[in-house]
Write an enzyme that holds these catalytic residues in place. Structure first.
Site, PDB file in Angstrom:
ATOM      1  N   ASP A  10      -1.615   6.090   6.586  1.00  0.00           N
ATOM      2  CA  ASP A  10      -2.651   5.613   6.070  1.00  0.00           C
ATOM      3  C   ASP A  10      -3.169   4.314   7.103  1.00  0.00           C
ATOM      4  O   ASP A  10      -2.512   3.495   7.233  1.00  0.00           O
ATOM      5  CB  ASP A  10      -2.329   4.765   4.874  1.00  0.00           C
ATOM      6  CG  ASP A  10      -3.269   3.980   4.242  1.00  0.00           C
ATOM      7  OD1 ASP A  10      -4.293   3.776   4.834  1.00  0.00           O
ATOM      8  OD2 ASP A  10      -3.168   3.401   3.122  1.00  0.00           O
ATOM      9  N   LYS A  34     -12.880  -2.017   6.702  1.00  0.00           N
ATOM     10  CA  LYS A  34     -12.172  -2.987   7.252  1.00  0.00           C
ATOM     11  C   LYS A  34     -12.709  -2.804   8.996  1.00  0.00           C
ATOM     12  O   LYS A  34     -13.423  -3.937   9.285  1.00  0.00           O
ATOM     13  CB  LYS A  34     -10.619  -2.818   7.563  1.00  0.00           C
ATOM     14  CG  LYS A  34      -9.969  -3.538   6.516  1.00  0.00           C
ATOM     15  CD  LYS A  34      -9.859  -2.748   5.263  1.00  0.00           C
ATOM     16  CE  LYS A  34      -9.058  -3.615   4.128  1.00  0.00           C
ATOM     17  NZ  LYS A  34      -9.127  -2.945   2.776  1.00  0.00           N
ATOM     18  N   TRP A  75       0.804  -1.176  -0.007  1.00  0.00           N
ATOM     19  CA  TRP A  75      -0.187   0.092   0.014  1.00  0.00           C
ATOM     20  C   TRP A  75       0.891   1.257  -0.002  1.00  0.00           C
ATOM     21  O   TRP A  75       0.604   2.198  -0.642  1.00  0.00           O
ATOM     22  CB  TRP A  75      -1.106  -0.091   1.039  1.00  0.00           C
ATOM     23  CG  TRP A  75      -2.125  -1.095   0.777  1.00  0.00           C
ATOM     24  CD1 TRP A  75      -2.250  -2.342   1.831  1.00  0.00           C
ATOM     25  CD2 TRP A  75      -3.092  -1.181  -0.198  1.00  0.00           C
ATOM     26  NE1 TRP A  75      -3.028  -3.064   1.112  1.00  0.00           N
ATOM     27  CE2 TRP A  75      -3.653  -2.275  -0.104  1.00  0.00           C
ATOM     28  CE3 TRP A  75      -3.331  -0.305  -1.288  1.00  0.00           C
ATOM     29  CZ2 TRP A  75      -4.562  -2.736  -0.921  1.00  0.00           C
ATOM     30  CZ3 TRP A  75      -4.358  -0.830  -2.074  1.00  0.00           C
ATOM     31  CH2 TRP A  75      -5.125  -1.827  -1.931  1.00  0.00           C
TER      32      TRP A  75
HETATM   33  N1  PMP Z   1      -4.733   1.590   1.932  1.00  0.00           N
HETATM   34  C1  PMP Z   1      -4.773   0.170   2.857  1.00  0.00           C
HETATM   35  C2  PMP Z   1      -3.915   0.098   4.074  1.00  0.00           C
HETATM   36  C3  PMP Z   1      -5.468  -0.779   2.525  1.00  0.00           C
HETATM   37  O1  PMP Z   1      -5.648  -1.853   3.319  1.00  0.00           O
HETATM   38  C4  PMP Z   1      -6.250  -0.820   1.349  1.00  0.00           C
HETATM   39  C5  PMP Z   1      -7.392  -1.495   0.807  1.00  0.00           C
HETATM   40  N2  PMP Z   1      -7.303  -2.892   1.270  1.00  0.00           N
HETATM   41  C6  PMP Z   1      -6.277   0.613   0.452  1.00  0.00           C
HETATM   42  C7  PMP Z   1      -5.377   1.493   0.939  1.00  0.00           C
HETATM   43  C8  PMP Z   1      -7.002   0.667  -0.804  1.00  0.00           C
HETATM   44  O2  PMP Z   1      -8.195   1.253  -0.155  1.00  0.00           O
HETATM   45  P1  PMP Z   1      -9.610   1.374  -1.077  1.00  0.00           P
HETATM   46  O3  PMP Z   1      -9.866   0.088  -1.814  1.00  0.00           O
HETATM   47  O4  PMP Z   1     -10.789   1.848  -0.311  1.00  0.00           O
HETATM   48  O5  PMP Z   1      -9.129   2.629  -2.323  1.00  0.00           O
END
Ligand code: PMP
Length: 355
Positions: free
Chosen positions: A162, A186, A88
């Site tokens: 994040d 989550k 991420w």
């Molecule tokens: N950052 C993290 C730490 C995540 O776990 C996720 C989704 N699994 C995201 C960003 C991306 O999120 P989204 O799909 O809501 O854009």
């Protein structure tokens, strides 16, 4: 989702508090929804002890949206430092590069994303507009057990985290944070809601090209109603905040109770994995995630049999992300200790049959 929250939402689905309307049918500017969003904000503030100089924004676009929205609002087109610890933060770095000079201050890519590079070794830029890190790498299973004190590391830049995949699972040291963002899906509610907690002094830095609906300043000035907010997501998150506030573990309540429970859940699983030669965790024990536990079977030819048996035992969604393979147990807030006990029992039995 906690079952109690789903049941309450079901009971209120057709008629919220005698209003004659379900939440999805309300005007977002009406008195009823005003109550819902006001309570949700106050409850989140209480839950995570968010100081009064931070604004809580209910937005859309998800974690990946924020990968663009944060640099559009905070970078001023200048340098930004990224601490890369997994999938991420790698994505965040890449996306930010479209709007600012995104630099890698530290990375654990060489070792295969299994440990957090020591903070004293990070090469932070003196001119960075902010420093970004992902405080829980969902895919790699890496969690910061403590947020870095950037001032002590010689940087005046605000820290952006994040916290999508562990928000509300533990307390946050806001004295070390400038902005935190997370998708709700989550630990907080359904997909479609993004939570942003931003220090007030950072609200006024957006680039002229920043879309109005994604300008933190405009969203803050309009109490998250610049455009129609994700009303259902906010309502569900609000119910989850109330559920979280009611949680108790011994003397502990709220997030402290959740944290104690999450430590107990994660320890049970990691201790079992560490004691077995049949299962392997590659992540440095100092930064193992309490929420997402990736593990491998020492003999990967048994993966399919493991997953099939797990499904038959009612243990779902254990397949690891394709980029790391193996298994991943996501044991978010709403997963009770009994769920982890059931997983460990299954793993023990599978090992007995196949070792
Ligand atoms: N950052 C993290 C730490 C995540 O776990 C996720 C989704 N699994 C995201 C960003 C991306 O999120 P989204 O799909 O809501 O854009």
């Amino acid at each position: 989702m906690p079952e109690a929250v789903l049941s309450r939402a079901a009971a209120e689905m057709l008629d919220w508090h005698g209003s004659g309307m379900g939440v999805m049918e309300m005007s977002h500017r009406g008195k009823e929804f005003g109550e819902i969003i006001g309570q949700a904000e106050a409850d989140f503030r209480q839950l995570l002890a968010v100081p009064s100089n931070f604004r809580i924004l209910f937005m859309q676009g998800g974690g990946l949206g924020e990968n663009a929205i944060v640099p559009l609002n905070l970078s001023r087109g200048g340098a930004v430092d990224f601490v890369v610890t997994g999938s991420w933060s790698t994505k965040s770095l890449k996306e930010a590069g479209r709007y600012c000079k995104a630099r890698t201050a530290a990375t654990n890519a060489e070792g295969g994303h299994v440990a957090i590079p020591e903070a004293a070794q990070w090469s932070l830029s003196p001119d960075a507009a902010y420093v970004h890190l992902c405080s829980n790498e969902t895919i790699n299973g890496i969690e910061f057990q403590e947020l870095p004190d950037l001032k002590a590391l010689g940087s005046d830049a605000p820290l952006v985290i994040d916290f999508s995949s562990h928000v509300a699972s533990r307390s946050v040291d806001w004295s070390r944070v400038g902005l935190a963002f997370g998708g709700a899906q989550k630990n907080l509610g359904p997909a479609g809601l993004t939570l942003v907690v931003v220090r007030e002094d950072l609200l006024d830095r957006a680039l002229p090209i920043c879309p109005s609906a994604f300008s933190y300043k405009l969203v803050a000035e309009n109490d998250s109603m610049y455009n129609t907010p994700p009303t259902w997501g906010i309502y569900m998150a609000g119910l989850t905040f109330q559920w979280l506030l009611q949680q108790k573990e011994g003397e502990l309540t709220g997030v402290a109770a959740m944290e104690a429970r999450n430590i107990a859940k994660a320890s049970l699983l990691y201790d079992f994995i560490d004691a077995s030669a049949f299962y392997v965790s590659k992540v440095d024990p100092a930064c193992r995630s309490r929420m997402n536990v990736p593990f491998l079977l020492a003999d990967e030819s048994r993966n399919e049999a493991f997953l099939t048996g797990a499904k038959a035992a009612g243990l779902l969604q254990l397949k690891g992300h394709k980029s790391v393979g193996g298994m991943r147990a996501s044991i978010y807030n709403a997963m009770p200790l009994e769920g982890v006990q059931a997983l460990v029992s299954y793993m023990r039995e599978f090992e007995r049959l196949h070792a």
